[in-house]
Design a protein around this motif. Structure first.
Motif, short mmCIF file in Angstrom:
data_model
loop_
_atom_site.label_atom_id
_atom_site.label_comp_id
_atom_site.label_asym_id
_atom_site.label_seq_id
_atom_site.Cartn_x
_atom_site.Cartn_y
_atom_site.Cartn_z
N ARG A 130 -0.54 26.82 -40.43
CA ARG A 130 -1.10 25.76 -39.59
C ARG A 130 -2.61 25.74 -39.76
N VAL A 131 -3.16 24.54 -39.88
CA VAL A 131 -4.59 24.38 -40.13
C VAL A 131 -5.22 23.58 -38.99
N ALA A 132 -6.37 24.06 -38.50
CA ALA A 132 -7.11 23.32 -37.48
C ALA A 132 -8.37 22.72 -38.11
N VAL A 133 -8.65 21.47 -37.74
CA VAL A 133 -9.90 20.83 -38.19
C VAL A 133 -10.69 20.53 -36.92
N ILE A 134 -11.76 21.29 -36.72
CA ILE A 134 -12.54 21.15 -35.49
C ILE A 134 -13.65 20.13 -35.74
N VAL A 147 -11.50 13.47 -43.84
CA VAL A 147 -11.20 13.63 -45.27
C VAL A 147 -10.44 14.93 -45.51
N VAL A 148 -10.80 15.97 -44.73
CA VAL A 148 -10.07 17.24 -44.86
C VAL A 148 -8.61 17.02 -44.47
N VAL A 149 -8.39 16.33 -43.35
CA VAL A 149 -7.00 16.08 -42.92
C VAL A 149 -6.25 15.31 -44.00
N ARG A 150 -6.85 14.23 -44.49
CA ARG A 150 -6.19 13.41 -45.52
C ARG A 150 -5.87 14.22 -46.77
N CYS A 174 -1.85 16.99 -50.08
CA CYS A 174 -1.48 18.22 -50.79
C CYS A 174 -0.14 18.79 -50.30
N GLY A 175 0.41 18.19 -49.23
CA GLY A 175 1.72 18.63 -48.75
C GLY A 175 1.69 19.46 -47.48
N TYR A 176 0.50 19.68 -46.90
CA TYR A 176 0.44 20.44 -45.63
C TYR A 176 0.74 19.48 -44.48
N SER A 177 1.61 19.92 -43.59
CA SER A 177 1.98 19.00 -42.50
C SER A 177 1.61 19.55 -41.13
N GLU A 178 1.33 20.84 -41.05
CA GLU A 178 0.99 21.46 -39.77
C GLU A 178 -0.52 21.45 -39.59
N ILE A 179 -1.04 20.32 -39.11
CA ILE A 179 -2.50 20.19 -38.97
C ILE A 179 -2.82 19.75 -37.55
N VAL A 180 -3.79 20.41 -36.93
CA VAL A 180 -4.24 19.97 -35.61
C VAL A 180 -5.73 19.66 -35.75
N ALA A 181 -6.15 18.52 -35.20
CA ALA A 181 -7.54 18.09 -35.36
C ALA A 181 -8.15 17.77 -34.00
N THR A 182 -9.43 18.10 -33.84
CA THR A 182 -10.06 17.88 -32.54
C THR A 182 -11.24 16.91 -32.63
N GLY A 183 -11.59 16.38 -31.47
CA GLY A 183 -12.73 15.47 -31.35
C GLY A 183 -12.97 15.27 -29.88
N ARG A 184 -13.98 14.45 -29.53
CA ARG A 184 -14.24 14.21 -28.11
C ARG A 184 -13.87 12.78 -27.72
N ARG A 185 -14.14 11.83 -28.61
CA ARG A 185 -13.89 10.43 -28.25
C ARG A 185 -12.45 10.02 -28.56
N SER A 198 -3.85 28.30 -32.04
CA SER A 198 -2.51 28.03 -32.56
C SER A 198 -2.50 27.88 -34.09
N SER A 199 -3.66 28.14 -34.73
CA SER A 199 -3.73 27.93 -36.20
C SER A 199 -4.05 29.22 -36.95
N ASP A 200 -3.77 29.18 -38.26
CA ASP A 200 -4.11 30.33 -39.11
C ASP A 200 -5.49 30.13 -39.74
N ILE A 201 -5.76 28.89 -40.15
CA ILE A 201 -7.03 28.57 -40.84
C ILE A 201 -7.73 27.49 -40.03
N VAL A 202 -9.05 27.65 -39.88
CA VAL A 202 -9.82 26.70 -39.09
C VAL A 202 -10.97 26.14 -39.94
N PHE A 203 -11.01 24.81 -40.09
CA PHE A 203 -12.17 24.18 -40.75
C PHE A 203 -13.14 23.73 -39.66
N LEU A 204 -14.39 24.12 -39.78
CA LEU A 204 -15.42 23.68 -38.83
C LEU A 204 -16.15 22.50 -39.46
N THR A 205 -15.96 21.31 -38.88
CA THR A 205 -16.56 20.11 -39.47
C THR A 205 -17.34 19.32 -38.42
N VAL A 206 -18.06 20.05 -37.55
CA VAL A 206 -18.94 19.38 -36.58
C VAL A 206 -20.36 19.39 -37.13
#
Ligand SMILES: NC(=O)C1=CN([C@@H]2O[C@H](COP(=O)(O)OP(=O)(O)OC[C@H]3O[C@@H](n4cnc5c(N)ncnc54)[C@H](OP(=O)(O)O)[C@@H]3O)[C@@H](O)[C@H]2O)C=CC1
Ligand SMILES: O=C(O)[C@@H]1CCC=N1
Length: 273
Positions: A2-6, A14-17, A22-33, A57-65
């Protein structure tokens, strides 16, 4: 996995897309608005405002703030939730030492992609931190966005200037070429196609032939022909110097941001060296 995109903004989306492609389906993404969350959900991610839930809840976290949002994001996640996570930061300037201080028990990488990841053609440099173990997984995920270069951290600010900011510089050059085409009589659409074709073709020719740019320039340039007239105009207008200064200025700003963020993280999270 599972991958998180903060921070699912421009690069986060773009990371989510890229991961979905690439075939990953377990993705959680955050934002404020709402708009950010709606967009993330439309891309196939689970969308939430809860950074702690996304990280824990994720194994890998991308920090994109944005860099100045780093302290706030770190504070929104319980220290225990960072423990054992693999964190890949795309935040310009933010140093590994700062990131490792801020997320004391995470496995941290500092990387710099570019917006060309949208079409799978990012040039991403990545540096490992002092606690890194799972380079293969990080490499695999980053390759969903394009080419990946493992480098020492000392190159990251320069890479940010040349490759991270690069698409903006190249877009300016393309825009200038289009205007130039219009200036000498081409319809705008045709000038745009020509500018894109020339850029893509030259890039491919240099890469595939291994030819030095000087040699290609000389091969194109006929004595007393058209190209040499253009080249002397470029020389007298300082085009090369302008491009070198653009990258150098972006590099200096990346260093500045790194120092600013380090000071803010220490101040706002109450961390000392
Ligand atoms: N744009 C680019 O070409 C590149 C950018 N980068 C780096 O990526 C990072 C992001 O840049 P970019 O995508 O352009 O910026 P954006 O502003 O488009 O995206 C940042 C996102 O972070 C979200 N965000 C802000 N605060 C929080 C928070 N507390 N919790 C959760 N989400 C939050 C924002 O959500 P909301 O809008 O809902 O508040 C926004 O969607 C920067 O650090 C930049 O240096 C790296 C390479 C290329
Ligand atoms: O302009 C910026 O700060 C970010 C980093 C690289 C591209 N965009």
């Amino acid at each position: 996995m599972r991958v998180a995109v903060i921070g699912a903004g421009r690069i986060g989306s773009v990371v989510v897309r890229s991961l979905v492609r690439c075939g990953y389906s377990e993705i959680v993404a955050t934002g404020r608005r709402d708009e950010t969350l709606k967009n993330a959900a439309s891309l196939g991610a689970e969308a939430t405002r809860d950074n702690d839930y996304a990280v824990s809840s994720s194994d890998i976290v991308f920090l994109t703030v944005k860099p100045h949002h780093l302290p706030e994001v770190v504070k929104s996640v319980k220290p225990a939730s960072w423990a054992g996570r693999t964190v890949v930061s795309f935040i310009a300037g933010a140093r590994l030492a700062t990131l490792e201080k801020a997320m004391a028990e995470a496995e941290v990488y500092r990387a710099m992609p570019n917006l060309n990841a949208e079409v799978g053609l990012s040039s991403t440099a990545v540096a490992q931190g002092t606690r890194t173990r799972d380079m293969a997984t990080v490499d695999r995920l980053l390759k969903c966005m394009g080419r990946v270069y493992w480098v020492p951290e000392e190159f990251l600010d320069a890479w940010t200037a040349l490759a991270g900011s690069g698409p903006a510089f190249i877009a300016e050059i393309i825009d200038a070429l289009v205007l130039a085409g219009v200036l000498v009589g081409l319809p705008r659409d045709l000038a745009y196609s020509a500018a894109l074709d020339v850029l893509e073709g030259t890039s491919r020719l240099l890469r595939e032939s291994g030819t030095h740019p000087f040699k290609l320039r000389d091969d194109v340039t006929t004595p007393a022909g058209t190209t040499i007239r253009g080249l002397i105009a470029m020389e007298s207008e300082g085009v090369k110097a302008a491009l070198m200064k653009a990258v150098e200025s972006a590099y200096r700003r990346s260093l500045e941001i790194g120092a600013e963020i380090d000071a803010r993280v220490k101040r706002e999270l109450g961390i000392s060296d």
